[in-house]
Scaffold this active site. Sequence first.
Site, PDB file in Angstrom:
ATOM      1  N   ASP A  10      27.656  -8.082  -3.567  1.00  0.00           N
ATOM      2  CA  ASP A  10      28.556  -7.659  -4.644  1.00  0.00           C
ATOM      3  C   ASP A  10      27.763  -7.610  -5.940  1.00  0.00           C
ATOM      4  O   ASP A  10      26.551  -7.867  -5.946  1.00  0.00           O
ATOM      5  CB  ASP A  10      29.753  -8.614  -4.754  1.00  0.00           C
ATOM      6  N   GLY A  51      30.944  -5.474  -1.271  1.00  0.00           N
ATOM      7  CA  GLY A  51      32.040  -5.826  -2.172  1.00  0.00           C
ATOM      8  C   GLY A  51      32.736  -7.083  -1.701  1.00  0.00           C
ATOM      9  O   GLY A  51      33.964  -7.204  -1.799  1.00  0.00           O
ATOM     10  N   HIS A 106      39.243   2.188  -1.188  1.00  0.00           N
ATOM     11  CA  HIS A 106      40.427   2.735  -1.883  1.00  0.00           C
ATOM     12  C   HIS A 106      40.295   2.644  -3.401  1.00  0.00           C
ATOM     13  O   HIS A 106      41.112   3.199  -4.134  1.00  0.00           O
ATOM     14  CB  HIS A 106      41.710   2.059  -1.389  1.00  0.00           C
ATOM     15  N   ASP A 125      24.037  -3.109  -6.631  1.00  0.00           N
ATOM     16  CA  ASP A 125      24.942  -1.990  -6.893  1.00  0.00           C
ATOM     17  C   ASP A 125      25.053  -1.156  -5.624  1.00  0.00           C
ATOM     18  O   ASP A 125      24.065  -0.581  -5.158  1.00  0.00           O
ATOM     19  CB  ASP A 125      24.383  -1.143  -8.032  1.00  0.00           C
TER      20      ASP A 125
END
Length: 352
Positions: free
Chosen positions: A219, A196, A257, A239
Amino acid sequence: MGDMEVTRKEEARAEIKIWNYMLGYVKIAVVKCAIELGIADVIENYGSPMPLSELAIALRCEPSRLHRIMRFMVHYRIFKQEHINHHTIGFSSTPLSRLLIKGGEKSMVAFILFVSSPTWLAPWHSLSARVLETGNDISPFEVANGKDLWSYAEANPDFSELFNNAMGCDARLTVQATIEGCPEVFDGVKSLVDVGGGNGTALSLLVKAFPWIRGINFDLPHVVAVAPKSDSIENVGGDMFMSIPNADAAFLMWVLHDWDDEECIKILKKCREAIPEDKGKVIIVEAVLEEDKEGDELGAVGLMLDMVMMAITNKRKERTLKEWSYVLQQSGFTRFNVKPIRAVKFVIEAYP
């Protein structure tokens, strides 16, 4: 009589506090105004206490209105007020005002402009609907803007740019704090996949600080397609729920998060598959909530971030140490440690 006097004082303090809560939005509105006017930039470049008259000329502002803005910011210690002579006062920079300098080394401008944007503020009007047990699992952000955060960003380039700039701003500060606070985390790591990683801001800072690391910026394909090219970083689209490129260590900063426990465990299991069983590790940079520490400013920021998570998505949340322990154990990690850094986040090292 003594008890009644105490009660009156407590009630008086409560009234003052509730006024501060009611008008809390004023602070961010004035700070945004200061950024848009460029006040911090002009005062910093002036190099000495700057008289209001000269500041008004430089900014092309109406002096009496500018005075009221500066009076407010001096009260909150964003700027200092100093006497130049018996008749004139000037305004000086502070560590806080330097965070408002556009393009400054530790500038928070991009993040502030993002969180004060109409798109980001609109969901807060629907927070109570998110808490009610209505069976509706749509986030306040989606209620306010018609799409979830990621779909909205993909469909609105201007908002996407605001978002990416804000994340890059946060990455620069947090990664620098990580590099300075616990460089030993990267000892022996020859390859690092940033899961990410967005536009690669965080990874570029890490490979610059630790040049022996080969970086993989991982990402979604449309995200890495516009990431800057670099000799020391390979941009890979994919992914993270399907597979993650192999490396000595996986790095996740403010990623987990975004997901509930079940999805978080899926991501961590894929990270575990991507690293060596004997010497691999996952490096997580996230908030760790401390629920019972009253009066702790850093802890308060973590709790506020958790409210942001609730307002923006239907799954996001910040985690306590106990909650981190749960998702890591369920993902197959046998041990982990938590290290504080000079930021609102912590560094968590997790080992297979």
